[in-house]
Motif scaffolding. Structure first.
Motif, PDB file in Angstrom:
ATOM      1  N   TYR A  27      42.787 -32.011  93.746  1.00 23.28           N
ATOM      2  CA  TYR A  27      44.234 -31.565  93.949  1.00 23.28           C
ATOM      3  C   TYR A  27      43.888 -30.090  94.576  1.00 23.28           C
ATOM      4  O   TYR A  27      44.719 -29.782  95.441  1.00 23.28           O
ATOM      5  CB  TYR A  27      44.786 -31.330  92.647  1.00 23.28           C
ATOM      6  N   GLY A  28      42.834 -29.445  94.298  1.00 15.06           N
ATOM      7  CA  GLY A  28      42.727 -28.098  94.874  1.00 15.06           C
ATOM      8  C   GLY A  28      42.277 -28.240  96.347  1.00 15.06           C
ATOM      9  O   GLY A  28      42.822 -27.624  97.243  1.00 15.06           O
ATOM     10  N   LEU A  29      41.557 -29.323  96.479  1.00 14.31           N
ATOM     11  CA  LEU A  29      41.201 -29.609  97.898  1.00 14.31           C
ATOM     12  C   LEU A  29      42.511 -29.995  98.662  1.00 14.31           C
ATOM     13  O   LEU A  29      42.593 -29.288 100.026  1.00 14.31           O
ATOM     14  CB  LEU A  29      40.205 -30.659  98.059  1.00 14.31           C
ATOM     15  N   GLN A  30      43.142 -31.097  98.172  1.00 11.49           N
ATOM     16  CA  GLN A  30      44.549 -31.205  98.902  1.00 11.49           C
ATOM     17  C   GLN A  30      45.476 -30.163  99.234  1.00 11.49           C
ATOM     18  O   GLN A  30      45.900 -29.923 100.493  1.00 11.49           O
ATOM     19  CB  GLN A  30      45.177 -32.526  98.390  1.00 11.49           C
ATOM     20  N   THR A  31      45.629 -29.301  98.202  1.00 13.57           N
ATOM     21  CA  THR A  31      46.521 -28.071  98.382  1.00 13.57           C
ATOM     22  C   THR A  31      45.901 -27.270  99.515  1.00 13.57           C
ATOM     23  O   THR A  31      46.782 -26.583 100.013  1.00 13.57           O
ATOM     24  CB  THR A  31      46.988 -27.592  96.910  1.00 13.57           C
ATOM     25  N   THR A  32      44.601 -26.868  99.215  1.00 13.19           N
ATOM     26  CA  THR A  32      44.196 -25.777 100.141  1.00 13.19           C
ATOM     27  C   THR A  32      44.383 -26.400 101.697  1.00 13.19           C
ATOM     28  O   THR A  32      44.687 -25.517 102.477  1.00 13.19           O
ATOM     29  CB  THR A  32      42.617 -25.768  99.828  1.00 13.19           C
ATOM     30  N   ASP A  33      44.152 -27.588 101.911  1.00 17.97           N
ATOM     31  CA  ASP A  33      44.230 -28.050 103.254  1.00 17.97           C
ATOM     32  C   ASP A  33      45.853 -28.068 103.936  1.00 17.97           C
ATOM     33  O   ASP A  33      45.896 -27.813 104.828  1.00 17.97           O
ATOM     34  CB  ASP A  33      43.750 -29.625 103.316  1.00 17.97           C
ATOM     35  N   LYS A  34      46.747 -28.326 102.809  1.00 15.40           N
ATOM     36  CA  LYS A  34      47.964 -28.173 103.051  1.00 15.40           C
ATOM     37  C   LYS A  34      48.590 -26.955 103.617  1.00 15.40           C
ATOM     38  O   LYS A  34      49.435 -26.444 104.529  1.00 15.40           O
ATOM     39  CB  LYS A  34      49.093 -28.834 101.953  1.00 15.40           C
ATOM     40  N   VAL A  35      48.232 -26.025 102.725  1.00 17.94           N
ATOM     41  CA  VAL A  35      48.203 -24.563 102.861  1.00 17.94           C
ATOM     42  C   VAL A  35      47.878 -24.016 104.158  1.00 17.94           C
ATOM     43  O   VAL A  35      48.807 -23.358 104.970  1.00 17.94           O
ATOM     44  CB  VAL A  35      47.851 -23.486 101.726  1.00 17.94           C
ATOM     45  N   VAL A  36      46.714 -24.252 104.300  1.00 11.91           N
ATOM     46  CA  VAL A  36      46.075 -23.735 105.658  1.00 11.91           C
ATOM     47  C   VAL A  36      46.488 -24.415 106.609  1.00 11.91           C
ATOM     48  O   VAL A  36      46.871 -23.577 108.093  1.00 11.91           O
ATOM     49  CB  VAL A  36      44.546 -24.180 105.640  1.00 11.91           C
ATOM     50  N   LYS A  37      46.981 -25.658 106.708  1.00  9.93           N
ATOM     51  CA  LYS A  37      47.540 -26.247 107.941  1.00  9.93           C
ATOM     52  C   LYS A  37      48.835 -25.719 108.154  1.00  9.93           C
ATOM     53  O   LYS A  37      49.200 -25.417 109.491  1.00  9.93           O
ATOM     54  CB  LYS A  37      47.600 -27.807 107.924  1.00  9.93           C
ATOM     55  N   ASP A  38      49.669 -25.292 107.248  1.00 12.66           N
ATOM     56  CA  ASP A  38      50.926 -24.973 107.292  1.00 12.66           C
ATOM     57  C   ASP A  38      50.995 -23.452 108.009  1.00 12.66           C
ATOM     58  O   ASP A  38      51.491 -22.904 109.001  1.00 12.66           O
ATOM     59  CB  ASP A  38      51.810 -24.686 106.317  1.00 12.66           C
ATOM     60  N   LEU A  39      49.813 -22.566 107.494  1.00 10.21           N
ATOM     61  CA  LEU A  39      49.619 -21.231 107.998  1.00 10.21           C
ATOM     62  C   LEU A  39      49.068 -21.288 109.519  1.00 10.21           C
ATOM     63  O   LEU A  39      49.741 -20.485 110.156  1.00 10.21           O
ATOM     64  CB  LEU A  39      48.729 -20.504 107.119  1.00 10.21           C
ATOM     65  N   THR A  40      48.148 -22.102 109.797  1.00  7.95           N
ATOM     66  CA  THR A  40      47.832 -22.129 111.139  1.00  7.95           C
ATOM     67  C   THR A  40      48.817 -22.703 112.059  1.00  7.95           C
ATOM     68  O   THR A  40      48.726 -22.149 113.199  1.00  7.95           O
ATOM     69  CB  THR A  40      46.494 -23.099 111.106  1.00  7.95           C
ATOM     70  N   LEU A  41      49.643 -23.744 111.928  1.00  8.48           N
ATOM     71  CA  LEU A  41      50.811 -23.855 112.437  1.00  8.48           C
ATOM     72  C   LEU A  41      51.763 -22.619 112.786  1.00  8.48           C
ATOM     73  O   LEU A  41      52.445 -22.397 114.051  1.00  8.48           O
ATOM     74  CB  LEU A  41      51.500 -25.004 112.081  1.00  8.48           C
ATOM     75  N   ARG A  42      51.925 -21.793 111.853  1.00  9.58           N
ATOM     76  CA  ARG A  42      52.447 -20.597 112.179  1.00  9.58           C
ATOM     77  C   ARG A  42      51.729 -19.477 112.873  1.00  9.58           C
ATOM     78  O   ARG A  42      52.512 -18.579 113.243  1.00  9.58           O
ATOM     79  CB  ARG A  42      53.072 -20.262 110.818  1.00  9.58           C
ATOM     80  N   GLY A  43      50.449 -19.625 113.094  1.00 10.62           N
ATOM     81  CA  GLY A  43      49.844 -18.865 113.780  1.00 10.62           C
ATOM     82  C   GLY A  43      49.079 -17.772 113.070  1.00 10.62           C
ATOM     83  O   GLY A  43      48.457 -16.767 113.672  1.00 10.62           O
ATOM     84  N   ASN A  44      49.019 -17.928 111.653  1.00  7.67           N
ATOM     85  CA  ASN A  44      48.219 -16.873 111.055  1.00  7.67           C
ATOM     86  C   ASN A  44      46.639 -17.196 111.101  1.00  7.67           C
ATOM     87  O   ASN A  44      46.405 -18.300 111.286  1.00  7.67           O
ATOM     88  CB  ASN A  44      48.701 -17.068 109.468  1.00  7.67           C
ATOM     89  N   VAL A  45      46.170 -15.861 110.887  1.00  2.77           N
ATOM     90  CA  VAL A  45      44.536 -16.155 110.920  1.00  2.77           C
ATOM     91  C   VAL A  45      44.177 -16.333 109.498  1.00  2.77           C
ATOM     92  O   VAL A  45      44.698 -15.644 108.709  1.00  2.77           O
ATOM     93  CB  VAL A  45      43.815 -14.868 111.467  1.00  2.77           C
ATOM     94  N   ILE A  46      43.312 -17.179 109.158  1.00  2.00           N
ATOM     95  CA  ILE A  46      42.730 -17.600 108.106  1.00  2.00           C
ATOM     96  C   ILE A  46      41.475 -16.567 107.665  1.00  2.00           C
ATOM     97  O   ILE A  46      40.437 -16.641 108.596  1.00  2.00           O
ATOM     98  CB  ILE A  46      42.594 -18.833 107.717  1.00  2.00           C
TER      99      ILE A  46
END
Length: 259
Positions: free
Chosen positions: A92-111
């Motif tokens: 669950y943690g791996l899946q949510t992390t991947d989803k969160v980061v994908k959405d943030l990168t699509l918005r242009g945020n730096v991780i």
């Protein structure tokens, strides 16, 4: 002044208090040692007196005198999301992390994070896989000569990313260095606009990041988890006032991303 703070930073391995004391006590410069130390530097650096020093860090307590880096330093000017959490995530943690980061990168945020095992490494892998921008913050110093890290370094540089540390050379683990690595979390908090915790066991590293984010009055988001998940620290964080992260609209109400 640039050369002076660089010298003391190299002499004292980036230790903020030792550098500060040397400057306050007007410690003399050993010119022979200075040349020797400069020859050991195998990356770029920027001092607090340089024009391209990150403005965000000038607003925190104990801003680093020198930052050592490889890659695109201009990334620190962008909107930055700190993503951190447990070293041993569930599926669950791996899946949510991947989803969160994908959405943030699509918005242009730096991780940004320290590339620790678990949530942090998953976040950076997801960022790179989605052609996003990331900052790898090395809590243990600029160990660019480590063969196991070379492939990651080359990958990061090729994709116009940034590797950053306040410690010019690798530091070995000890009780003293443990406190130094946790202290360096203030820099990631300082560079970030907010922090997101997909899953946590309330480890020392995560809690230190949270304390610096709170000190700097940054928003902190945590993803709720099921009550049967042994790693349910995010629920406890939410109970204590951390903002629930349900999707990217929890941060950006105006987003038009399809979630």
């Amino acid at each position: 002044m640039n050369e002076l703070v660089l010298y003391f930073s190299l002499k004292y391995d980036g230790d903020f208090q030792k550098i500060y004391n040397a400057l306050m006590n007007k410690e003399r410069v050993d010119e022979t040692l200075k040349v020797e130390l400069l020859n050991k530097v195998n990356c770029n650096y920027v001092t607090i007196f340089d024009d391209n020093y990150p403005d965000k860090l000038k607003e925190i307590n104990c801003p680093p005198f020198v930052l050592y880096y490889i890659g695109n330093l201009n990334l620190v000017k962008n909107e930055i999301s700190l993503v951190t959490g447990t070293y041993t995530p569930s599926n669950y943690g791996l899946q949510t992390t991947d989803k969160v980061v994908k959405d943030l990168t699509l918005r242009g945020n730096v991780i940004i994070n320290g590339m620790a095992e678990g949530i942090e490494k998953t976040a950076l892998d997801s960022c790179i896989n989605n052609s996003g921008k990331c900052i790898i913050f090395l809590r243990n110093g600029m160990d660019v000569s480590n063969p196991s890290f070379q492939s990651n370094l080359l990958n990061v540089i090729a994709q116009d990313k940034l590797i950053l540390s306040e410690y010019p050379f690798p530091i070995l683990y000890s009780i003293e260095t443990r406190s130094k690595t946790l202290f360096s979390n203030r820099i990631m908090a300082g560079l970030s606009n907010h922090a997101i915790i997909p899953e946590s066991n309330l480890e020392h590293n995560t809690m230190t990041v949270i304390s610096y984010e709170l000190e700097q009055q940054k928003d902190i988001y945590a993803i709720p988890t099921e009550i049967f998940n042994e790693q349910n620290g995010t629920n406890e964080l939410i109970e204590n006032g951390v903002i629930p992260y349900l999707n990217i609209k929890s941060i950006y109400k105006e987003t038009s991303l399809e979630l």
